[in-house]
Write a protein that holds these residues in place. Structure first.
Motif, PDB file in Angstrom:
ATOM      1  N   UNK A   1       0.836  -1.209   0.000  1.00 13.89           N
ATOM      2  CA  UNK A   1       0.000   0.000   0.000  1.00 13.89           C
ATOM      3  C   UNK A   1       0.869   1.256   0.000  1.00 13.89           C
ATOM      4  N   UNK A   2       1.965   1.231   0.753  1.00 13.13           N
ATOM      5  CA  UNK A   2       2.870   2.387   0.773  1.00 13.13           C
ATOM      6  C   UNK A   2       3.526   2.594  -0.587  1.00 13.13           C
ATOM      7  N   UNK A   3       3.813   1.495  -1.287  1.00 13.17           N
ATOM      8  CA  UNK A   3       4.404   1.534  -2.641  1.00 13.17           C
ATOM      9  C   UNK A   3       5.722   2.306  -2.676  1.00 13.17           C
ATOM     10  N   UNK A   4       6.520   2.133  -1.625  1.00 11.96           N
ATOM     11  CA  UNK A   4       7.874   2.675  -1.582  1.00 11.96           C
ATOM     12  C   UNK A   4       8.855   1.517  -1.729  1.00 11.96           C
ATOM     13  N   UNK A   5      10.114   1.839  -2.007  1.00 12.10           N
ATOM     14  CA  UNK A   5      11.105   0.773  -2.143  1.00 12.10           C
ATOM     15  C   UNK A   5      11.133  -0.103  -0.895  1.00 12.10           C
ATOM     16  N   UNK A   6      11.031   0.518   0.283  1.00 11.92           N
ATOM     17  CA  UNK A   6      11.048  -0.263   1.525  1.00 11.92           C
ATOM     18  C   UNK A   6      10.126   0.349   2.575  1.00 11.92           C
ATOM     19  N   UNK A   7       9.519  -0.517   3.354  1.00 10.57           N
ATOM     20  CA  UNK A   7       8.849  -0.140   4.595  1.00 10.57           C
ATOM     21  C   UNK A   7       9.521  -0.917   5.719  1.00 10.57           C
ATOM     22  N   UNK A   8       9.958  -0.207   6.754  1.00 10.94           N
ATOM     23  CA  UNK A   8      10.585  -0.841   7.913  1.00 10.94           C
ATOM     24  C   UNK A   8       9.579  -0.923   9.051  1.00 10.94           C
TER      25      UNK A   8
ATOM     26  N   UNK B   1      10.332  -4.637   4.267  1.00 15.83           N
ATOM     27  CA  UNK B   1       9.520  -5.194   3.183  1.00 15.83           C
ATOM     28  C   UNK B   1       9.520  -4.247   1.987  1.00 15.83           C
ATOM     29  N   UNK B   2       9.767  -4.795   0.798  1.00 12.80           N
ATOM     30  CA  UNK B   2       9.468  -4.075  -0.439  1.00 12.80           C
ATOM     31  C   UNK B   2       7.979  -4.261  -0.719  1.00 12.80           C
ATOM     32  N   UNK B   3       7.444  -3.674  -1.796  1.00 20.85           N
ATOM     33  CA  UNK B   3       6.040  -3.943  -2.130  1.00 20.85           C
ATOM     34  C   UNK B   3       5.757  -5.414  -2.447  1.00 20.85           C
ATOM     35  N   UNK B   4       6.815  -6.214  -2.681  1.00 23.81           N
ATOM     36  CA  UNK B   4       6.613  -7.608  -3.092  1.00 23.81           C
ATOM     37  C   UNK B   4       7.095  -8.648  -2.093  1.00 23.81           C
ATOM     38  N   UNK B   5       8.213  -8.368  -1.375  1.00 23.16           N
ATOM     39  CA  UNK B   5       8.825  -9.400  -0.529  1.00 23.16           C
ATOM     40  C   UNK B   5       9.476  -8.783   0.706  1.00 23.16           C
ATOM     41  N   UNK B   6       9.707  -9.630   1.719  1.00 20.59           N
ATOM     42  CA  UNK B   6      10.571  -9.259   2.834  1.00 20.59           C
ATOM     43  C   UNK B   6      12.019  -9.470   2.408  1.00 20.59           C
ATOM     44  N   UNK B   7      12.911  -8.537   2.791  1.00 22.47           N
ATOM     45  CA  UNK B   7      14.313  -8.626   2.375  1.00 22.47           C
ATOM     46  C   UNK B   7      15.218  -8.835   3.586  1.00 22.47           C
ATOM     47  N   UNK B   8      16.446  -9.291   3.311  1.00 25.26           N
ATOM     48  CA  UNK B   8      17.394  -9.622   4.376  1.00 25.26           C
ATOM     49  C   UNK B   8      18.004  -8.395   5.045  1.00 25.26           C
ATOM     50  N   UNK B   9      18.156  -7.312   4.292  1.00 26.48           N
ATOM     51  CA  UNK B   9      18.862  -6.145   4.808  1.00 26.48           C
ATOM     52  C   UNK B   9      18.481  -4.929   3.994  1.00 26.48           C
TER      53      UNK B   9
END
Length: 261
Positions: A41-48, A62-70
């Motif tokens: 929903x935020x549609x930003x590169x990352x939400x922390x 989290x990106x709009x698609x997946x959780x990332x490692x770092x």
């Protein structure tokens, strides 16, 4: 139910520069599916998202698609929120990531310094997809934990590059870093991550865990200034500390609000 949300421009000395990240302080973890929906929903590169646990803060990205490692810029944004808006009362924050371990952060005036694990790089043959994706042939290619890094001859190559995102998306990696020596800075870079919903990231702190060890060997030094040459641009100060990397920059608050669901 409502939750606080902030949007901060990281690696920027004024708004509309650097890399925008959303930051959501939480009393307890939400369901993973809900956090992913918030990031989409935020549609930003990352939400922390972070929660307080004892004397440290557990953090996830989290990106709009997946959780990332770092994620560097969203960690810097989270630190800014804690230092300036959420009442953290010292100049050090102990973040912890279940995927990346201890991530201490310190504040030095306006500069926030991240301390991340350095990436381990292996030189590889440039994949055919990347030879097709870039109009200029790289002079070397390296594979790190999550990304491929391509080395080019000069800054102008990085500025002018118009890669095929469809070709990049075919690779089983988070993204592709491109880099060259800088004209007025130690090195420059750009980052493309279409596979995780980020076509081009404005400023990628985590990519500098790969960039700094590489350029330390090439330039025979340990401290650097760097620029990410996205449309918004971002300025970083970096230092290699053995198997860790310091990555620093400023941040500016863009908005604050509440999420209702």
């Amino acid at each position: 139910m409502s939750y606080k949300i902030y949007q901060v421009d990281a690696f920027a000395d004024k708004i509309f520069k650097g890399n925008p990240a959303a930051v959501c302080p939480l009393p307890n973890w939400l369901d993973d599916n809900i956090m992913q929906k918030i990031a989409k929903e935020n549609n930003l590169a990352e939400t922390a998202f972070y929660i307080k646990k004892g004397n440290r803060y557990e953090i996830r990205w989290f990106t709009p698609e997946v959780e990332v490692d770092l994620c560097g810029h969203a960690t810097l944004a989270s630190a800014y929120v804690l230092f300036h808006l959420e009442g953290h009362d010292s100049n050090q924050i102990n973040f912890y990531s279940p995927r990346s371990g201890e991530l201490p952060v310190t504040k030095h005036g306006e500069i926030i310094m991240l301390n991340f694990p350095a990436d381990t790089l292996e030189e590889i043959t440039t994949p055919p997809e990347l030879l097709a994706a870039f109009e200029v042939k790289p002079i070397a290619a390296f594979k790190g934990k999550t990304d491929i890094m391509l080395i080019f001859d000069k800054e102008e190559d990085i500025k002018k590059m118009k890669p095929s995102l469809e070709e990049i998306k075919k690779l089983p990696v988070r993204g592709v870093i491109i880099t060259a020596r800088g004209t007025n800075t130690d090195f420059v870079s750009r980052f493309f991550g279409p596979a995780v919903g980020v076509d081009e990231d404005p400023v990628t702190g985590s990519a500098h865990t790969s960039l700094v060890p590489y350029w330390a060997k090439q330039l025979h030094k340990e401290s650097f200034t760097a620029i990410q040459l996205s449309e918004r641009t971002g300025v970083l100060t970096c230092k290699l500390l053995g198997d860790r990397v310091e990555i620093g920059g400023q941040a500016k608050l863009y908005l604050r609000g509440e999420i209702y669901f």
